[in-house]
Design a protein around this motif. Structure first.
Motif, PDB file in Angstrom:
ATOM      1  N   VAL A  97       0.838  -1.204   0.000  1.00 36.86           N
ATOM      2  CA  VAL A  97       0.000   0.000   0.000  1.00 36.86           C
ATOM      3  C   VAL A  97       0.872   1.254   0.000  1.00 36.86           C
ATOM      4  CG1 VAL A  97      -1.703   1.304   1.329  1.00 36.86           C
ATOM      5  CG2 VAL A  97      -1.918  -1.176   1.099  1.00 36.86           C
ATOM      6  N   ARG A  98       1.955   1.234   0.794  1.00 31.06           N
ATOM      7  CA  ARG A  98       2.839   2.398   0.842  1.00 31.06           C
ATOM      8  C   ARG A  98       3.501   2.634  -0.511  1.00 31.06           C
ATOM      9  NH1 ARG A  98       8.056   2.594   1.370  1.00 31.06           N
ATOM     10  NH2 ARG A  98       8.146   0.384   1.939  1.00 31.06           N
ATOM     11  N   MET A  99       3.977   1.584  -1.159  1.00 31.62           N
ATOM     12  CA  MET A  99       4.611   1.734  -2.466  1.00 31.62           C
ATOM     13  C   MET A  99       3.611   2.206  -3.513  1.00 31.62           C
ATOM     14  SD  MET A  99       7.051  -1.648  -2.422  1.00 31.62           S
ATOM     15  CE  MET A  99       7.607  -1.341  -4.094  1.00 31.62           C
ATOM     16  N   ARG A 100       2.372   1.758  -3.420  1.00 31.68           N
ATOM     17  CA  ARG A 100       1.364   2.215  -4.360  1.00 31.68           C
ATOM     18  C   ARG A 100       1.083   3.696  -4.170  1.00 31.68           C
ATOM     19  NH1 ARG A 100      -4.357  -0.383  -3.609  1.00 31.68           N
ATOM     20  NH2 ARG A 100      -4.169   0.933  -1.762  1.00 31.68           N
ATOM     21  N   ASN A 101       1.018   4.134  -2.928  1.00 33.06           N
ATOM     22  CA  ASN A 101       0.799   5.554  -2.668  1.00 33.06           C
ATOM     23  C   ASN A 101       1.981   6.405  -3.132  1.00 33.06           C
ATOM     24  OD1 ASN A 101      -1.667   4.934  -1.518  1.00 33.06           O
ATOM     25  ND2 ASN A 101      -0.825   4.798   0.569  1.00 33.06           N
ATOM     26  N   GLU A 102       3.199   5.867  -2.958  1.00 32.76           N
ATOM     27  CA  GLU A 102       4.360   6.616  -3.417  1.00 32.76           C
ATOM     28  C   GLU A 102       4.390   6.724  -4.942  1.00 32.76           C
ATOM     29  OE1 GLU A 102       7.744   4.743  -1.817  1.00 32.76           O
ATOM     30  OE2 GLU A 102       7.439   5.471   0.244  1.00 32.76           O
ATOM     31  N   ARG A 103       3.951   5.672  -5.619  1.00 34.32           N
ATOM     32  CA  ARG A 103       3.905   5.738  -7.074  1.00 34.32           C
ATOM     33  C   ARG A 103       2.844   6.723  -7.554  1.00 34.32           C
ATOM     34  NH1 ARG A 103       4.587   0.044  -6.690  1.00 34.32           N
ATOM     35  NH2 ARG A 103       2.335  -0.228  -6.886  1.00 34.32           N
ATOM     36  N   GLN A 104       1.738   6.795  -6.847  1.00 33.74           N
ATOM     37  CA  GLN A 104       0.699   7.734  -7.238  1.00 33.74           C
ATOM     38  C   GLN A 104       1.077   9.174  -6.927  1.00 33.74           C
ATOM     39  OE1 GLN A 104      -2.821   6.412  -5.232  1.00 33.74           O
ATOM     40  NE2 GLN A 104      -3.099   4.598  -6.554  1.00 33.74           N
ATOM     41  N   GLY A 105       1.966   9.366  -5.967  1.00 31.07           N
ATOM     42  CA  GLY A 105       2.410  10.713  -5.624  1.00 31.07           C
ATOM     43  C   GLY A 105       1.535  11.335  -4.556  1.00 31.07           C
ATOM     44  N   THR A 106       2.091  12.367  -3.916  1.00 26.45           N
ATOM     45  CA  THR A 106       1.361  13.084  -2.874  1.00 26.45           C
ATOM     46  C   THR A 106       0.966  14.455  -3.389  1.00 26.45           C
ATOM     47  OG1 THR A 106       3.434  13.896  -1.971  1.00 26.45           O
ATOM     48  CG2 THR A 106       2.581  11.853  -1.044  1.00 26.45           C
ATOM     49  N   THR A 107      -0.181  14.887  -2.930  1.00 28.76           N
ATOM     50  CA  THR A 107      -0.682  16.202  -3.341  1.00 28.76           C
ATOM     51  C   THR A 107      -0.129  17.320  -2.477  1.00 28.76           C
ATOM     52  OG1 THR A 107      -2.627  15.866  -1.950  1.00 28.76           O
ATOM     53  CG2 THR A 107      -2.784  15.199  -4.269  1.00 28.76           C
ATOM     54  N   ASN A 108       0.232  17.042  -1.227  1.00 30.77           N
ATOM     55  CA  ASN A 108       0.751  18.047  -0.301  1.00 30.77           C
ATOM     56  C   ASN A 108       2.274  17.972  -0.293  1.00 30.77           C
ATOM     57  OD1 ASN A 108      -1.875  18.764   0.392  1.00 30.77           O
ATOM     58  ND2 ASN A 108      -1.964  17.195   2.013  1.00 30.77           N
ATOM     59  N   PHE A 109       2.929  19.025  -0.787  1.00 28.11           N
ATOM     60  CA  PHE A 109       4.389  19.080  -0.831  1.00 28.11           C
ATOM     61  C   PHE A 109       4.894  19.856   0.367  1.00 28.11           C
ATOM     62  CE2 PHE A 109       8.369  21.099  -2.064  1.00 28.11           C
ATOM     63  CZ  PHE A 109       9.089  19.993  -2.453  1.00 28.11           C
ATOM     64  N   SER A 110       5.853  19.250   1.079  1.00 23.76           N
ATOM     65  CA  SER A 110       6.379  19.885   2.283  1.00 23.76           C
ATOM     66  C   SER A 110       7.902  19.887   2.214  1.00 23.76           C
ATOM     67  CB  SER A 110       5.919  19.141   3.539  1.00 23.76           C
ATOM     68  OG  SER A 110       6.507  19.710   4.686  1.00 23.76           O
ATOM     69  N   TYR A 111       8.484  21.083   2.456  1.00 24.67           N
ATOM     70  CA  TYR A 111       9.941  21.165   2.491  1.00 24.67           C
ATOM     71  C   TYR A 111      10.514  20.443   3.699  1.00 24.67           C
ATOM     72  CZ  TYR A 111       9.736  24.633  -1.223  1.00 24.67           C
ATOM     73  OH  TYR A 111       9.526  25.256  -2.423  1.00 24.67           O
ATOM     74  N   THR A 112       9.724  20.303   4.721  1.00 24.30           N
ATOM     75  CA  THR A 112      10.195  19.559   5.900  1.00 24.30           C
ATOM     76  C   THR A 112      10.465  18.108   5.556  1.00 24.30           C
ATOM     77  OG1 THR A 112       8.861  21.007   7.287  1.00 24.30           O
ATOM     78  CG2 THR A 112       9.680  18.979   8.279  1.00 24.30           C
ATOM     79  N   ASP A 113       9.592  17.531   4.734  1.00 21.84           N
ATOM     80  CA  ASP A 113       9.817  16.145   4.317  1.00 21.84           C
ATOM     81  C   ASP A 113      11.068  16.022   3.465  1.00 21.84           C
ATOM     82  OD1 ASP A 113       7.497  15.532   5.621  1.00 21.84           O
ATOM     83  OD2 ASP A 113       6.249  15.636   3.812  1.00 21.84           O
ATOM     84  N   VAL A 114      11.311  17.031   2.633  1.00 21.20           N
ATOM     85  CA  VAL A 114      12.516  16.994   1.804  1.00 21.20           C
ATOM     86  C   VAL A 114      13.762  17.045   2.669  1.00 21.20           C
ATOM     87  CG1 VAL A 114      13.809  18.203   0.017  1.00 21.20           C
ATOM     88  CG2 VAL A 114      11.324  18.043  -0.140  1.00 21.20           C
ATOM     89  N   VAL A 115      13.777  17.914   3.679  1.00 26.21           N
ATOM     90  CA  VAL A 115      14.927  18.022   4.578  1.00 26.21           C
ATOM     91  C   VAL A 115      15.115  16.744   5.360  1.00 26.21           C
ATOM     92  CG1 VAL A 115      15.874  19.269   6.548  1.00 26.21           C
ATOM     93  CG2 VAL A 115      14.730  20.525   4.710  1.00 26.21           C
ATOM     94  N   ASP A 116      14.003  16.168   5.831  1.00 29.69           N
ATOM     95  CA  ASP A 116      14.107  14.908   6.573  1.00 29.69           C
ATOM     96  C   ASP A 116      14.656  13.789   5.701  1.00 29.69           C
ATOM     97  OD1 ASP A 116      13.121  16.192   8.753  1.00 29.69           O
ATOM     98  OD2 ASP A 116      11.049  15.518   8.466  1.00 29.69           O
ATOM     99  N   ASN A 117      14.207  13.738   4.451  1.00 27.91           N
ATOM    100  CA  ASN A 117      14.697  12.700   3.562  1.00 27.91           C
ATOM    101  C   ASN A 117      16.183  12.884   3.246  1.00 27.91           C
ATOM    102  OD1 ASN A 117      12.208  11.432   3.405  1.00 27.91           O
ATOM    103  ND2 ASN A 117      11.554  12.666   1.647  1.00 27.91           N
ATOM    104  N   LEU A 118      16.590  14.149   3.042  1.00 24.17           N
ATOM    105  CA  LEU A 118      18.004  14.402   2.806  1.00 24.17           C
ATOM    106  C   LEU A 118      18.845  14.016   4.011  1.00 24.17           C
ATOM    107  CD1 LEU A 118      17.957  17.837   0.943  1.00 24.17           C
ATOM    108  CD2 LEU A 118      18.515  15.604  -0.020  1.00 24.17           C
ATOM    109  N   TYR A 119      18.374  14.349   5.186  1.00 24.30           N
ATOM    110  CA  TYR A 119      19.115  14.000   6.394  1.00 24.30           C
ATOM    111  C   TYR A 119      19.176  12.492   6.585  1.00 24.30           C
ATOM    112  CZ  TYR A 119      20.229  13.486  11.334  1.00 24.30           C
ATOM    113  OH  TYR A 119      20.793  13.097  12.514  1.00 24.30           O
ATOM    114  N   THR A 120      18.082  11.802   6.257  1.00 29.71           N
ATOM    115  CA  THR A 120      18.025  10.360   6.480  1.00 29.71           C
ATOM    116  C   THR A 120      18.850   9.597   5.470  1.00 29.71           C
ATOM    117  OG1 THR A 120      15.805  10.595   7.409  1.00 29.71           O
ATOM    118  CG2 THR A 120      16.497   8.382   6.717  1.00 29.71           C
ATOM    119  N   PHE A 121      18.720   9.960   4.198  1.00 29.36           N
ATOM    120  CA  PHE A 121      19.346   9.164   3.148  1.00 29.36           C
ATOM    121  C   PHE A 121      20.708   9.704   2.689  1.00 29.36           C
ATOM    122  CE2 PHE A 121      14.768   8.445   2.683  1.00 29.36           C
ATOM    123  CZ  PHE A 121      14.726   7.069   2.755  1.00 29.36           C
ATOM    124  N   LEU A 122      21.078  10.898   3.137  1.00 28.45           N
ATOM    125  CA  LEU A 122      22.348  11.476   2.701  1.00 28.45           C
ATOM    126  C   LEU A 122      23.320  11.630   3.859  1.00 28.45           C
ATOM    127  CD1 LEU A 122      23.823  12.573   0.224  1.00 28.45           C
ATOM    128  CD2 LEU A 122      23.000  14.841   0.826  1.00 28.45           C
TER     129      LEU A 122
END
Length: 264
Positions: A73-98
């Motif tokens: 279900v999570r992968m399906r939602n990620e493929r469909q994309g999210t409508t709410n874009f948040s810079y906080t999520d981008v920073v968290d992802n950069l911190y987590t994966f980089l």
């Protein structure tokens, strides 16, 4: 021996039969788990029609809280994309994966070390490395400060040469001294051992600092007396400096040796 072998076979069969049963049961679950058709039953209310075309649907094995279902279900939602874009999520992802990744910091430290480390390369032939005073290069015949040749034609260097690369011919002078008329060194045979330099009693033949004498013909690697004297005139300052350095080191080592012997 036959009884023991027969007993081993029976023990293997006892262990293999439950494994085969588990494999058959697991295979049956896997087939039912990945089916695209809903389970047929007389009770229509028992069938969840929203999941009828899902590969996870099976009334006997389906569990909405399972990890595999949640990941799907999570992968399906990620493929469909999210409508709410948040810079906080981008920073968290950069911190987590980089920044927390084990592939990031080794690269950063490696590049930083390479940038701060001095360049060990030199631009040869415009730049050349430092040679040791003991370096054994192209041979040279030295002169005295008055300009007279040092070589006295004793032929000790010719005798000491293990490769028989030196050929000397001499004749007496009117004043009774002997000087060479022919002094050839065949660098095709020479092993640059330095025995000729050690054997010379007057320091006439030395191995200079020059190592750039490559050529295309073997005949060019046979140096005559004229070439050896020209080498000596060209490299005399550096040869004298190297010999002085070697003499000083030898003297210091001898002094230290005798001091230690005196103390003992």
């Amino acid at each position: 021996y036959q009884r023991r072998v027969h007993g081993d076979y029976k023990m293997l069969l006892r262990k293999a039969i439950p494994l085969m049963k588990n494999f058959a049961r697991t295979f049956t679950k896997l087939v039912n788990y990945e089916t695209d058709e809903p389970h047929k039953t007389d009770n229509a209310d028992y069938v969840n029609k929203e999941l009828a075309f899902s590969k996870f649907y099976n009334p006997f094995t389906f569990d909405p809280s399972s990890v595999s279902y949640q990941d799907s279900v999570r992968m399906r939602n990620e493929r469909q994309g999210t409508t709410n874009f948040s810079y906080t999520d981008v920073v968290d992802n950069l911190y987590t994966f980089l920044l927390r990744s084990e592939f990031f910091w080794p690269v950063v430290f490696g590049l930083g070390y390479a940038a701060m480390e001095p360049d060990p390369n030199i631009n040869y032939p415009w730049e050349k490395g430092v040679l040791s005073p003991r370096f054994k290069g192209e041979h040279a015949l030295r002169r005295y400060p008055t300009g007279e040749e040092r070589c006295i034609a004793c032929k000790l260097c010719e005798i000491a040469c293990p490769a028989h690369a030196i050929t000397i011919e001499s004749e007496p002078r009117p004043d009774g001294s002997r000087r060479t008329t022919k002094y050839d060194i065949d660098w095709n045979k020479c092993i640059f051992c330095g025995f000729c330099q050690d054997a010379c009693p007057v320091g006439a033949i030395v191995e200079g600092p020059n190592y750039e004498y490559a050529c295309f013909l073997r005949e060019e690697l046979v140096a005559d007396k004229k070439r050896l004297i020209a080498n000596g005139d060209k490299w005399e300052p550096e040869i004298a400096r190297n010999l002085e350095s070697l003499t000083r080191r030898k003297y210091q080592s001898n002094v230290l040796f005798f001091q230690q012997e005196a103390q003992n």
